[in-house]
Each structure stands twice: as C-alpha cells, then as structure tokens.
Design an enzyme around this catalytic site. Structure first.
Site, short mmCIF file in Angstrom:
data_model
loop_
_atom_site.label_atom_id
_atom_site.label_comp_id
_atom_site.label_asym_id
_atom_site.label_seq_id
_atom_site.Cartn_x
_atom_site.Cartn_y
_atom_site.Cartn_z
N GLU A 1 0.85 -1.21 0.00
CA GLU A 1 0.00 0.00 0.00
C GLU A 1 0.88 1.25 0.00
OE1 GLU A 1 -3.36 1.93 3.00
OE2 GLU A 1 -3.15 -0.24 2.89
N ASP B 1 0.23 5.34 0.59
CA ASP B 1 -0.81 6.24 1.10
C ASP B 1 -0.44 7.71 1.04
OD1 ASP B 1 -2.24 4.00 1.90
OD2 ASP B 1 -1.60 4.12 3.98
N GLU C 1 -2.42 10.70 3.00
CA GLU C 1 -3.51 11.02 3.91
C GLU C 1 -3.42 12.51 4.26
OE1 GLU C 1 -4.49 6.98 6.36
OE2 GLU C 1 -2.68 8.07 6.96
#
Length: 295
Positions: free
Chosen positions: A97, A99, A101
């Site tokens: 993953e 990310d 954010e």
C-alpha cells in the site's frame, strides 16, 4: 502503407500495450460506499462527509507500475478531525500500500499530508509534512509513481518522498502485487488532528473534498491475474522486454534526477514535521531501510 510505416505502427502498439490513461472518473473508477455522498457537478466530483457517513471510490482495474494522479481541492475551513485519503493498495493480509492522507486542521493551522508505505502487510513508515500552499483554495495534483526501482510521492510534480528498492540489502520491496487506486473521506478525530486532541466540529458539516482530472498511466492487469495476492506474471507482463518498452522502465526513471533530488531535499528541510526514521521512541533500533536510504 509502406513496410516501414507498418513496422512503426506495430512497434508503437507494442510500446503502449497494457497502458491505461484517461481523465474521466466513470471510465476509471466507481463508487465504493455511501453512494448518496457523491455529488457530480459538471467536471467536478465531490465527496461529502457528515455525521452519518463519509464516502469512497476505487478503480475498476488493478495496475502494476506506472503513475496515478488526481487533482484535489481539500476541505475548506475548520476541517479538524477529518481525513481525505488517496492511495494504492493490493488485497489481503500481506498487501502492499502507498498512502497519501490529508489531515484536517483547525482554521488558520497548516494542512498536513501524511504518507505511508506498506510492504507485505507491514506499515509503520509514516512521514508527515506541512504543505507549502493552502490546498483548500485551489486544485493541486497528487501523484504516485511506481516501478521496480522506487516509489515516489509527488505534489504538483515535486517529489516529497522516495521509497527505494533495497532488496540487495535484504529489505522487501513491493513489486509483485497488482494494486487498485482508491480515495475516500472519513472522520478520524481519534488521531488525525494534533494526535486526536482536536475533535471534529459537526456544526461545520458537511465537509467536502473536490476532485477532477483523474489520470492513470500504468500497466493494467487482467482481472484473473490481478486478483491473486502475489503473481510473478504481473511483474513480468508489466516490465519491458524485447517486444515491448514501458516508459517507467527507462533508465531515467530509475532514480530522481538532480533537480528532483534538490526539490526533495528542500521539502524535507523546510516542510517535514515527522519522520518515522528519526522516531527513536517508537523505533529504538533504526529501521533497516532508513539506514540505507539516501534521502
């Protein structure tokens, strides 16, 4: 058509095989949850967070290597407690993953972006920085570039993080799992703003994140192949060979160029506010990749 023209068309076809690129939401993505929290406004897509629900969407296909980008205008005003995410992820407990954010803020405070990298289901590689502009006033482009040598997070084409392949040092690198592309907005006031000390003020709801210009220039994986947790076939078919050449495998894409390296150093020196590599309270022993990374 001359023989040379025929060969040229054939070669171009080989170069582009498996590559997807578009900018229409409905061609690349579909709502994943809270369909009633999607607002279509011309070329814009808005996701709404209120005290009932957030919302999220995901790509229709999965990909190996290439670049994914969105243009995003973040929640205006007092967005404390909210998180808007843009990320790539594979499936299963041993997933990979990447990310972005975006952590909501109290009015007047800088908007922070947190990045994280999961490899074989293990994350805890957070870096956080304050953006050098107000991301609520206009659209900015957020991108993830991925090949067999590196993962690069970019903001308006400025690299803000590089995760380098250090397999020669015995450190796993995400290169064998096809990944979907996702985005969502949700309430995370237990941790998002000042470590959870500032809670979401629902009197300011709904909180709106606005999107446009969705672009994926990456190797699309067949459905039957992409559903597997890890497949050498994915990496093989999405890597350059004598028959096909992918732009992400060009030598110039194996590392940052000098200008990009200087940009990254500027970001780290002036805008980084947290780096897991230097958090000795969490990691008394420096994580292995931190020891070897150049950046």
């Amino acid at each position: 058509m001359t023989k040379m023209s025929s060969l040229l068309v054939f070669f171009v076809g080989l170069v582009l095989v498996g590559v997807a690129a578009s900018s229409k939401f409905e061609e690349l993505y579909q709502p994943a949850w809270a369909f009633d929290h999607f607002i279509h406004d011309g070329e814009l897509l808005k996701l709404k967070l209120d005290n009932y629900s957030g919302a999220g969407f995901g790509s229709k296909s999965k990909y190996m290597f290439g670049k994914v980008s969105i243009q995003l205008k973040l929640v205006e005003g007092d967005s404390a407690g909210t998180v808007t995410a843009f990320y790539m992820s594979s499936e299963g407990p041993n997933h990979n993953e990447f990310d972005f954010e975006f952590l909501g803020n109290s009015t007047g405070e800088p908007y922070s972006v947190q990045t994280n990298v999961y490899v074989n289901g293990v994350g805890n590689r957070e870096q956080r920085l304050d953006l050098w502009f107000d991301p609520t006033k206009d659209f900015h482009t957020y991108s993830i570039f991925w090949n067999q040598r590196q993962v690069v997070f970019l903001v308006d084409e400025t690299p803000i993080r590089v995760h380098t392949n250090l397999e020669h040092k015995g450190i796993p690198f995400p290169k064998d799992q096809a990944m979907g592309v996702f985005s969502s907005i949700w309430n995370a006031d237990d941790w998002a703003t000042q470590g959870g000390r500032v809670k979401t003020d629902w009197s300011h709801a709904p909180f709106i994140a606005t999107y446009k210009d969705f672009t994926i220039d990456a190797c699309e994986c067949p459905v039957g192949v992409s559903s597997s947790a890890a497949s050498p076939e994915n990496a093989k078919r999405c890597s350059s060979s004598e028959d096909k050449k992918y732009w992400w495998d060009e030598p110039t894409m194996s590392e940052l160029n000098l200008h990009q390296s200087h940009q990254l150093m500027w970001v780290r020196a002036n805008h980084m506010v947290y780096d897991y590599c230097t958090d000795t309270a969490r990691f008394p022993v420096t994580p292995a990749e931190c020891v070897h990374h150049r950046h």
